[in-house]
Every structure is written in structure tokens, then in C-alpha cells.
Design a protein around this motif. Structure first.
Motif, PDB file in Angstrom:
ATOM      1  N   TYR A  10       0.830  -1.204   0.000  1.00 20.36           N
ATOM      2  CA  TYR A  10       0.000   0.000   0.000  1.00 20.36           C
ATOM      3  C   TYR A  10       0.863   1.252   0.000  1.00 20.36           C
ATOM      4  CZ  TYR A  10      -3.600  -3.304   0.968  1.00 20.36           C
ATOM      5  OH  TYR A  10      -4.438  -4.371   0.863  1.00 20.36           O
ATOM      6  N   LEU A  11       0.357   2.270  -0.648  1.00 28.50           N
ATOM      7  CA  LEU A  11       1.014   3.562  -0.697  1.00 28.50           C
ATOM      8  C   LEU A  11       0.188   4.530   0.140  1.00 28.50           C
ATOM      9  CD1 LEU A  11       3.131   5.535  -1.913  1.00 28.50           C
ATOM     10  CD2 LEU A  11       1.490   5.899  -3.781  1.00 28.50           C
ATOM     11  N   ILE A  12       0.827   5.150   1.127  1.00 31.91           N
ATOM     12  CA  ILE A  12       0.167   6.142   1.960  1.00 31.91           C
ATOM     13  C   ILE A  12       0.652   7.512   1.504  1.00 31.91           C
ATOM     14  CG2 ILE A  12      -0.073   7.068   4.293  1.00 31.91           C
ATOM     15  CD1 ILE A  12       0.294   4.190   5.321  1.00 31.91           C
ATOM     16  N   GLU A  34      -3.507   6.028   9.020  1.00 29.41           N
ATOM     17  CA  GLU A  34      -3.413   5.473   7.663  1.00 29.41           C
ATOM     18  C   GLU A  34      -2.781   4.083   7.662  1.00 29.41           C
ATOM     19  OE1 GLU A  34      -5.004   6.560   5.090  1.00 29.41           O
ATOM     20  OE2 GLU A  34      -5.660   8.372   6.129  1.00 29.41           O
ATOM     21  N   VAL A  35      -1.835   3.841   8.553  1.00 28.60           N
ATOM     22  CA  VAL A  35      -1.230   2.509   8.651  1.00 28.60           C
ATOM     23  C   VAL A  35      -2.286   1.478   9.069  1.00 28.60           C
ATOM     24  CG1 VAL A  35       0.393   1.110  10.005  1.00 28.60           C
ATOM     25  CG2 VAL A  35       1.142   3.274   9.010  1.00 28.60           C
ATOM     26  N   ILE A  36      -3.180   1.870   9.949  1.00 29.28           N
ATOM     27  CA  ILE A  36      -4.244   0.944  10.365  1.00 29.28           C
ATOM     28  C   ILE A  36      -5.193   0.673   9.197  1.00 29.28           C
ATOM     29  CG2 ILE A  36      -6.199   0.611  11.922  1.00 29.28           C
ATOM     30  CD1 ILE A  36      -4.530   2.081  14.062  1.00 29.28           C
ATOM     31  N   HIS A  37      -5.490   1.698   8.387  1.00 33.20           N
ATOM     32  CA  HIS A  37      -6.287   1.441   7.177  1.00 33.20           C
ATOM     33  C   HIS A  37      -5.583   0.408   6.295  1.00 33.20           C
ATOM     34  CE1 HIS A  37      -9.712   4.117   7.294  1.00 33.20           C
ATOM     35  NE2 HIS A  37      -8.944   5.175   7.552  1.00 33.20           N
ATOM     36  N   TYR A  39      -3.522  -1.861   7.222  1.00 34.48           N
ATOM     37  CA  TYR A  39      -3.627  -3.156   7.899  1.00 34.48           C
ATOM     38  C   TYR A  39      -4.980  -3.805   7.604  1.00 34.48           C
ATOM     39  CZ  TYR A  39      -4.687  -6.493  11.543  1.00 34.48           C
ATOM     40  OH  TYR A  39      -5.099  -7.614  12.200  1.00 34.48           O
ATOM     41  N   TYR A  40      -6.053  -3.042   7.719  1.00 32.09           N
ATOM     42  CA  TYR A  40      -7.379  -3.611   7.433  1.00 32.09           C
ATOM     43  C   TYR A  40      -7.447  -4.139   6.005  1.00 32.09           C
ATOM     44  CZ  TYR A  40      -9.314  -1.608  11.750  1.00 32.09           C
ATOM     45  OH  TYR A  40      -9.595  -1.308  13.048  1.00 32.09           O
ATOM     46  N   HIS A  41      -6.909  -3.377   5.062  1.00 35.13           N
ATOM     47  CA  HIS A  41      -6.910  -3.844   3.676  1.00 35.13           C
ATOM     48  C   HIS A  41      -6.068  -5.108   3.527  1.00 35.13           C
ATOM     49  CE1 HIS A  41      -9.186  -0.482   2.199  1.00 35.13           C
ATOM     50  NE2 HIS A  41      -8.295   0.391   2.640  1.00 35.13           N
ATOM     51  N   SER A  42      -4.981  -5.202   4.269  1.00 33.00           N
ATOM     52  CA  SER A  42      -4.127  -6.391   4.171  1.00 33.00           C
ATOM     53  C   SER A  42      -4.827  -7.632   4.714  1.00 33.00           C
ATOM     54  CB  SER A  42      -2.792  -6.171   4.890  1.00 33.00           C
ATOM     55  OG  SER A  42      -2.953  -6.238   6.300  1.00 33.00           O
ATOM     56  N   VAL A  43      -5.717  -7.451   5.695  1.00 36.17           N
ATOM     57  CA  VAL A  43      -6.491  -8.588   6.199  1.00 36.17           C
ATOM     58  C   VAL A  43      -7.359  -9.146   5.076  1.00 36.17           C
ATOM     59  CG1 VAL A  43      -8.347  -9.259   7.793  1.00 36.17           C
ATOM     60  CG2 VAL A  43      -6.455  -7.856   8.613  1.00 36.17           C
ATOM     61  N   THR A  76     -15.404   2.557   4.782  1.00 32.60           N
ATOM     62  CA  THR A  76     -14.542   3.511   5.479  1.00 32.60           C
ATOM     63  C   THR A  76     -15.075   3.802   6.875  1.00 32.60           C
ATOM     64  OG1 THR A  76     -13.873   4.493   3.384  1.00 32.60           O
ATOM     65  CG2 THR A  76     -13.486   5.799   5.355  1.00 32.60           C
ATOM     66  N   VAL A  77     -16.386   3.954   6.994  1.00 32.51           N
ATOM     67  CA  VAL A  77     -16.993   4.163   8.316  1.00 32.51           C
ATOM     68  C   VAL A  77     -16.770   2.927   9.183  1.00 32.51           C
ATOM     69  CG1 VAL A  77     -19.176   4.517   9.551  1.00 32.51           C
ATOM     70  CG2 VAL A  77     -18.687   5.812   7.476  1.00 32.51           C
ATOM     71  N   ALA A  78     -16.892   1.754   8.590  1.00 30.21           N
ATOM     72  CA  ALA A  78     -16.658   0.513   9.336  1.00 30.21           C
ATOM     73  C   ALA A  78     -15.236   0.478   9.878  1.00 30.21           C
ATOM     74  CB  ALA A  78     -16.914  -0.699   8.435  1.00 30.21           C
ATOM     75  N   GLN A  79     -14.266   0.865   9.068  1.00 31.87           N
ATOM     76  CA  GLN A  79     -12.879   0.873   9.522  1.00 31.87           C
ATOM     77  C   GLN A  79     -12.679   1.884  10.638  1.00 31.87           C
ATOM     78  OE1 GLN A  79     -10.256   1.343   6.173  1.00 31.87           O
ATOM     79  NE2 GLN A  79     -10.752  -0.667   5.347  1.00 31.87           N
TER      80      GLN A  79
END
Length: 119
Positions: A10-12, A34-37, A39-43, A76-79
Motif C-alpha cells: 500500500y502507498l500512503i 493510515e497505517v491501520i487502514h 492493515y485492514y486492507h491487508s487482512v 470507510t466508516v466501518a474501519q
């Protein structure tokens, strides 16, 4: 903003004008966020792998359906709700450590509430 380049890559990016007049602590909070976002995408990426042991054929679609049902305002709201539920304490502790390790002594004392509010 977190943008997927490839699975688990991912690119932040941050907008200079938004952060030009912000504190280093605010910038650190934004990066952690943004790192946590990412992480969620990586899951989702991990559970969409052909080598996963899950019996789910299309995890991203199932997650999208779950998020839409549980959070009708979108993924996004869920995250963000999940961050608020699960990561505020960890984010606040990371910000507190960052602050006290990157400010010369004597530094202005900040209450823990400042770090949790930023988180």
C-alpha cells in the motif's frame, strides 16, 4: 490516503497543504491512522489468498457485504468504527511514546487525554 498497489503493498500519501501548519504529533497521529487502514486492507488481501485455509470463496465480497449491512455508511466508516473500538488505546500509547521520545527536555507535559483525543 491509503492506496492499494498490489496485495499487501500500500502507498500512503498525505496532502502537503493539509499538514503544512500542523504539529508533528498531529502528523504522527495521521500516519498511524493510515497505517491501520492499510492493515485492514491487508487482512482482506490475506483472506483472499489462494493459500488460505478459509472455506470462503470470495472474502473481499463477503467483507463488503458485511460492512454494508453492519455499517450502511460504507467500509470507510466501518474501519473508523473498528479503530475507535479496538485501537484508540494502542494509538494513544504510540503517540505518547513518540511525543516524549522526540521532544527535548524539558518538554511541555501533555495529559494522556490529549493522546487519546488525537487517536
Amino acid at each position: 490516503m491509503t492506496q492499494k498497489i498490489s496485495p499487501n503493498n500500500y502507498l500512503i500519501t498525505v496532502a502537503n497543504d493539509r499538514y503544512a501548519n500542523s504539529t508533528q504529533l498531529f502528523r504522527a497521529a495521521a500516519m498511524i491512522h493510515e497505517v491501520i487502514h492499510a492493515y485492514y486492507h491487508s487482512v482482506v488481501d490475506d483472506n483472499n489468498s489462494p493459500t488460505t485455509n478459509l472455506s470462503l470463496n470470495n472474502f473481499p465480497a463477503l467483507y463488503q457485504a458485511y460492512a454494508q449491512k453492519t455499517y450502511p455508511y460504507g467500509v470507510t466508516v466501518a474501519q473508523h468504527d473498528q479503530m475507535a473500538t479496538d485501537y484508540v488505546v494502542s494509538m494513544a500509547m504510540a503517540l505518547q511514546e513518540y511525543y516524549y521520545n522526540n521532544n527535548p527536555t524539558p518538554y511541555p507535559f501533555l495529559s494522556y487525554e490529549v493522546f487519546t483525543d488525537l487517536a
